[in-house]
Design a protein around this motif. Sequence first.
Motif, PDB file in Angstrom:
ATOM      1  N   THR A 101      -7.776  -6.489  10.842  1.00  0.00           N
ATOM      2  CA  THR A 101      -7.544  -5.551  11.944  1.00  0.00           C
ATOM      3  C   THR A 101      -6.766  -4.313  11.484  1.00  0.00           C
ATOM      4  O   THR A 101      -6.521  -3.411  12.281  1.00  0.00           O
ATOM      5  CB  THR A 101      -6.776  -6.264  13.067  1.00  0.00           C
ATOM      6  N   SER A 102      -6.378  -4.272  10.209  1.00  0.00           N
ATOM      7  CA  SER A 102      -5.630  -3.114   9.705  1.00  0.00           C
ATOM      8  C   SER A 102      -6.479  -1.847   9.765  1.00  0.00           C
ATOM      9  O   SER A 102      -7.708  -1.907   9.809  1.00  0.00           O
ATOM     10  CB  SER A 102      -5.209  -3.364   8.259  1.00  0.00           C
ATOM     11  N   GLN A 103      -5.797  -0.710   9.726  1.00  0.00           N
ATOM     12  CA  GLN A 103      -6.515   0.568   9.818  1.00  0.00           C
ATOM     13  C   GLN A 103      -6.991   1.066   8.459  1.00  0.00           C
ATOM     14  O   GLN A 103      -7.982   1.777   8.370  1.00  0.00           O
ATOM     15  CB  GLN A 103      -5.619   1.635  10.463  1.00  0.00           C
ATOM     16  N   ILE A 104      -6.258   0.734   7.380  1.00  0.00           N
ATOM     17  CA  ILE A 104      -6.715   1.129   6.043  1.00  0.00           C
ATOM     18  C   ILE A 104      -6.656  -0.095   5.128  1.00  0.00           C
ATOM     19  O   ILE A 104      -6.096  -1.136   5.496  1.00  0.00           O
ATOM     20  CB  ILE A 104      -5.883   2.282   5.427  1.00  0.00           C
ATOM     21  N   ALA A 105      -7.268   0.044   3.953  1.00  0.00           N
ATOM     22  CA  ALA A 105      -7.174  -1.026   2.949  1.00  0.00           C
ATOM     23  C   ALA A 105      -7.244  -0.409   1.559  1.00  0.00           C
ATOM     24  O   ALA A 105      -7.867   0.644   1.372  1.00  0.00           O
ATOM     25  CB  ALA A 105      -8.320  -2.021   3.134  1.00  0.00           C
ATOM     26  N   LEU A 106      -6.610  -1.073   0.617  1.00  0.00           N
ATOM     27  CA  LEU A 106      -6.781  -0.722  -0.791  1.00  0.00           C
ATOM     28  C   LEU A 106      -7.683  -1.782  -1.408  1.00  0.00           C
ATOM     29  O   LEU A 106      -7.507  -2.980  -1.160  1.00  0.00           O
ATOM     30  CB  LEU A 106      -5.445  -0.681  -1.534  1.00  0.00           C
ATOM     31  N   THR A 107      -8.651  -1.339  -2.212  1.00  0.00           N
ATOM     32  CA  THR A 107      -9.617  -2.297  -2.749  1.00  0.00           C
ATOM     33  C   THR A 107     -10.120  -1.834  -4.103  1.00  0.00           C
ATOM     34  O   THR A 107     -10.062  -0.644  -4.430  1.00  0.00           O
ATOM     35  CB  THR A 107     -10.786  -2.498  -1.756  1.00  0.00           C
TER      36      THR A 107
ATOM     37  N   THR B 292       2.236   4.630  16.622  1.00  0.00           N
ATOM     38  CA  THR B 292       1.869   5.431  15.437  1.00  0.00           C
ATOM     39  C   THR B 292       1.627   4.552  14.216  1.00  0.00           C
ATOM     40  O   THR B 292       0.819   4.881  13.351  1.00  0.00           O
ATOM     41  CB  THR B 292       3.022   6.431  15.107  1.00  0.00           C
ATOM     42  N   MET B 293       2.346   3.432  14.147  1.00  0.00           N
ATOM     43  CA  MET B 293       2.307   2.652  12.908  1.00  0.00           C
ATOM     44  C   MET B 293       0.922   2.065  12.632  1.00  0.00           C
ATOM     45  O   MET B 293       0.300   1.487  13.514  1.00  0.00           O
ATOM     46  CB  MET B 293       3.325   1.505  12.952  1.00  0.00           C
ATOM     47  N   TRP B 294       0.479   2.225  11.401  1.00  0.00           N
ATOM     48  CA  TRP B 294      -0.743   1.585  10.927  1.00  0.00           C
ATOM     49  C   TRP B 294      -0.365   0.495   9.918  1.00  0.00           C
ATOM     50  O   TRP B 294       0.715   0.552   9.307  1.00  0.00           O
ATOM     51  CB  TRP B 294      -1.636   2.601  10.211  1.00  0.00           C
ATOM     52  N   THR B 295      -1.272  -0.452   9.755  1.00  0.00           N
ATOM     53  CA  THR B 295      -1.087  -1.424   8.677  1.00  0.00           C
ATOM     54  C   THR B 295      -2.238  -1.284   7.681  1.00  0.00           C
ATOM     55  O   THR B 295      -3.262  -0.668   7.974  1.00  0.00           O
ATOM     56  CB  THR B 295      -1.027  -2.874   9.203  1.00  0.00           C
ATOM     57  N   SER B 296      -2.022  -1.880   6.518  1.00  0.00           N
ATOM     58  CA  SER B 296      -3.047  -1.810   5.460  1.00  0.00           C
ATOM     59  C   SER B 296      -3.442  -3.207   5.017  1.00  0.00           C
ATOM     60  O   SER B 296      -2.612  -4.113   4.984  1.00  0.00           O
ATOM     61  CB  SER B 296      -2.497  -1.053   4.244  1.00  0.00           C
ATOM     62  N   GLY B 297      -4.711  -3.348   4.630  1.00  0.00           N
ATOM     63  CA  GLY B 297      -5.171  -4.575   3.975  1.00  0.00           C
ATOM     64  C   GLY B 297      -5.167  -4.382   2.468  1.00  0.00           C
ATOM     65  O   GLY B 297      -4.928  -3.286   1.950  1.00  0.00           O
TER      66      GLY B 297
ATOM     67  N   ALA C  56       0.841  -1.209   0.000  1.00  0.00           N
ATOM     68  CA  ALA C  56       0.000   0.000   0.000  1.00  0.00           C
ATOM     69  C   ALA C  56       0.868   1.247   0.000  1.00  0.00           C
ATOM     70  O   ALA C  56       0.575   2.223  -0.703  1.00  0.00           O
ATOM     71  CB  ALA C  56      -0.918  -0.016   1.218  1.00  0.00           C
ATOM     72  N   ALA C  57       1.956   1.216   0.780  1.00  0.00           N
ATOM     73  CA  ALA C  57       2.853   2.377   0.824  1.00  0.00           C
ATOM     74  C   ALA C  57       3.429   2.643  -0.573  1.00  0.00           C
ATOM     75  O   ALA C  57       3.452   3.779  -1.049  1.00  0.00           O
ATOM     76  CB  ALA C  57       3.982   2.140   1.832  1.00  0.00           C
ATOM     77  N   ARG C  58       3.876   1.579  -1.231  1.00  0.00           N
ATOM     78  CA  ARG C  58       4.438   1.738  -2.584  1.00  0.00           C
ATOM     79  C   ARG C  58       3.386   2.296  -3.545  1.00  0.00           C
ATOM     80  O   ARG C  58       3.648   3.188  -4.352  1.00  0.00           O
ATOM     81  CB  ARG C  58       4.929   0.360  -3.058  1.00  0.00           C
ATOM     82  N   THR C  59       2.158   1.756  -3.448  1.00  0.00           N
ATOM     83  CA  THR C  59       1.091   2.159  -4.368  1.00  0.00           C
ATOM     84  C   THR C  59       0.689   3.606  -4.122  1.00  0.00           C
ATOM     85  O   THR C  59       0.491   4.379  -5.064  1.00  0.00           O
ATOM     86  CB  THR C  59      -0.126   1.221  -4.189  1.00  0.00           C
ATOM     87  N   LEU C  60       0.579   3.993  -2.847  1.00  0.00           N
ATOM     88  CA  LEU C  60       0.245   5.383  -2.521  1.00  0.00           C
ATOM     89  C   LEU C  60       1.342   6.318  -3.022  1.00  0.00           C
ATOM     90  O   LEU C  60       1.066   7.361  -3.625  1.00  0.00           O
ATOM     91  CB  LEU C  60       0.085   5.546  -1.006  1.00  0.00           C
ATOM     92  N   ALA C  61       2.594   5.932  -2.785  1.00  0.00           N
ATOM     93  CA  ALA C  61       3.700   6.792  -3.211  1.00  0.00           C
ATOM     94  C   ALA C  61       3.716   6.937  -4.729  1.00  0.00           C
ATOM     95  O   ALA C  61       3.951   8.021  -5.257  1.00  0.00           O
ATOM     96  CB  ALA C  61       5.028   6.215  -2.712  1.00  0.00           C
ATOM     97  N   ASP C  62       3.420   5.830  -5.449  1.00  0.00           N
ATOM     98  CA  ASP C  62       3.407   5.889  -6.916  1.00  0.00           C
ATOM     99  C   ASP C  62       2.213   6.668  -7.444  1.00  0.00           C
ATOM    100  O   ASP C  62       2.228   7.144  -8.585  1.00  0.00           O
ATOM    101  CB  ASP C  62       3.367   4.470  -7.512  1.00  0.00           C
ATOM    102  N   SER C  63       1.127   6.761  -6.645  1.00  0.00           N
ATOM    103  CA  SER C  63      -0.105   7.398  -7.130  1.00  0.00           C
ATOM    104  C   SER C  63       0.074   8.902  -7.300  1.00  0.00           C
ATOM    105  O   SER C  63      -0.630   9.529  -8.085  1.00  0.00           O
ATOM    106  CB  SER C  63      -1.256   7.136  -6.164  1.00  0.00           C
TER     107      SER C  63
ATOM    108  N   MET D 224       1.333  -2.697  -5.888  1.00  0.00           N
ATOM    109  CA  MET D 224       1.075  -3.462  -4.668  1.00  0.00           C
ATOM    110  C   MET D 224       1.353  -4.949  -4.913  1.00  0.00           C
ATOM    111  O   MET D 224       1.978  -5.633  -4.093  1.00  0.00           O
ATOM    112  CB  MET D 224      -0.381  -3.274  -4.256  1.00  0.00           C
ATOM    113  N   LEU D 225       0.892  -5.440  -6.079  1.00  0.00           N
ATOM    114  CA  LEU D 225       1.098  -6.865  -6.375  1.00  0.00           C
ATOM    115  C   LEU D 225       2.593  -7.187  -6.454  1.00  0.00           C
ATOM    116  O   LEU D 225       3.038  -8.237  -5.961  1.00  0.00           O
ATOM    117  CB  LEU D 225       0.409  -7.244  -7.690  1.00  0.00           C
TER     118      LEU D 225
END
Length: 554
Positions: free
Chosen positions: A207-213, A163-168, A136-143, A286-287
């Motif tokens: 349980t992650s705080q954000i997700a890309l879908t 502070t750290m969040w995780t993504s689904g 997700a970090a890579r995809t957000l940065a590339d967006s 992301m993939l």
Amino acid sequence: MAFFQEPPRLANPFVEDPILGDFLAREVPASQHDGLVQTLRELGELSVEYYGKSLADRANEPVLTQWDAWGNRVDHIEVSPLWRDAQALAARHGLVATGYDPSLGPAARLHQFAAVTVLGPSLDVYSCPLAMTDGAARTLADSGNRELMDRYLPRLLSRDPLTMWTSGQWMTERTGGSDVSISETVARRDGDGWRLFGTKWFTSATTSQIALTLARPEGNPEGSRGLALFCVELRDENGRLRGITVNRLKDKLGTRKVPTAELTLDGTPAVPLGALGEGVRAITPMLSVTRTWNAIAAVGLMRRGLSLARDFARRRRAFGALLIDKPLHADTLASLEAEYAGALLLSFRAVQLLGLAEHGALSPEEAHLARALTPIAKLTSGKQAVAVTSEAIECCGGAGYVEDTGLPRVLADAQVLPIWEGTTNVLSVDTLRALGKGGALDAVRAEVATNLGLARDAGLAAPRRVAEAALEHALSFCAHAMGTPVTLEAGARRLALTLGRTLELSYLCRHAQWCLDTGRGGRAAAAARRFAHNGVDLIGERVAQDLEDTRLLA
Ligand code: UCC
């Protein structure tokens, strides 16, 4: 005195096995090397400690509570105690953040994935949310979406557990996880924003705080070109899920500590990421990242299974000798070690290319190579992980099949690796897609030739010839099958695995020569010779004729 078998003990995985350390000595800049080795030694000790904790934590699994005592829908997922520790450990040790550390330059990914290889196998597949967070970090940065980047990147890449969040990554619906073009989730405009409606059939680490879908904006065409990528923040400021209900947790063969859920989205607020018809293309960063994690997870689990099997062989006495002194048992272990070594070198080459790509340091040829190597490394190592961990638990006899030894978990967790993030067949087709873009097949050919060209030692001549012959066969299969799509698709898995195993053997030969040249001994050369005997060319002689046999059999 009655006999009681001692259980296998885990040694520091970084210290016990030379190949990761040797590879890093070869490829990490000298100025970074000593610090990295020190870090990995410490993580190795932590890995031993957490292996013990994971055995003690074995029976704890995630629990979903849908309703509170007063009838409110809460959908709370309680994860295992070890998972709560893992969240903090992952942040503190930068298991995601290290990959983005600018002070490490293009080698940042090598530092990160070396740490994941050493510590990851003791964290009960907490690598799953970490992989998706990284993706997700890579995809957000590339967006290039500044607002989303500013909001989420500091959290996803934080080293502070608070502070750290995780993504689904929610791709799979009831219609399937491979062919996402028939996804049914709809995105509707709501004022300036968007809301999602649909179901997600497998959502890992809910349980992650954000997700890309993915979802289809209303009015968009059918098919994958009608999908858009969205970012979802799961909870409001009071911690309540936003238009999301958790229908149930999946009852899985392995990865049992990972809370994988079925969700209903009913008006979930979401923000688009990229163009509204480019969802599949937008999610490919992301993939690539999660598939690289998958390959490294495969390497880590192979090492774990082998370390336990090796230790068991040094404690277990049967037929009058320790198992390690039995020629057949030692022969079996040696073949597994060769598989592991090949998988490690291929997977870390994919890691290295990822780091170079992220720093704009790839040549055009390396860019082609990187595109092909990601699916090839994922699919090849996934299959090896299942085979190697299966043998490793067999090496422990009946104990390997008994749950409260903890040993069967190694195989059960490995079994997901060829399934999630694209099955072997889906990734074989992706390999064809990559090779079909032009340049990639030449890049693979050049990579193998370079590796083999460096392997001058006479003791490497035989494995070199095996790799050369397998490569020639793969190239001639491609040349002949290019015009016949059915033959090409039917042979895609054999081709992809042959390329994967050929690449692995070539990396083994190259690494073996370097080890000989630098006084590190002949272990890697032995791995190359043994690997060559394990089977490299899987294409077979008659793929076209096999189609008729397939019709009769399948
Ligand atoms: O399992 C899942 C989550 C598990 C949890 C994660 C844990 C990670 C743990 C690791 C360590 C422990 S999620 C579900 C898994 N499902 C998948 O991975 C999807 C499998 N399906 C595919 O990969 C398909 O090939 C698709 C969806 C990517 C492609 O489908 P389409 O609809 O046929 O799309 P196209 O038309 O083939 O591709 C659209 C565009 C094209 O670009 P253009 O339009 O420029 O030609 C493709 O070339 O996307 C490009 N593209 C890619 N680019 C497609 N695939 C790739 C790729 N891999 N890399 C770069």
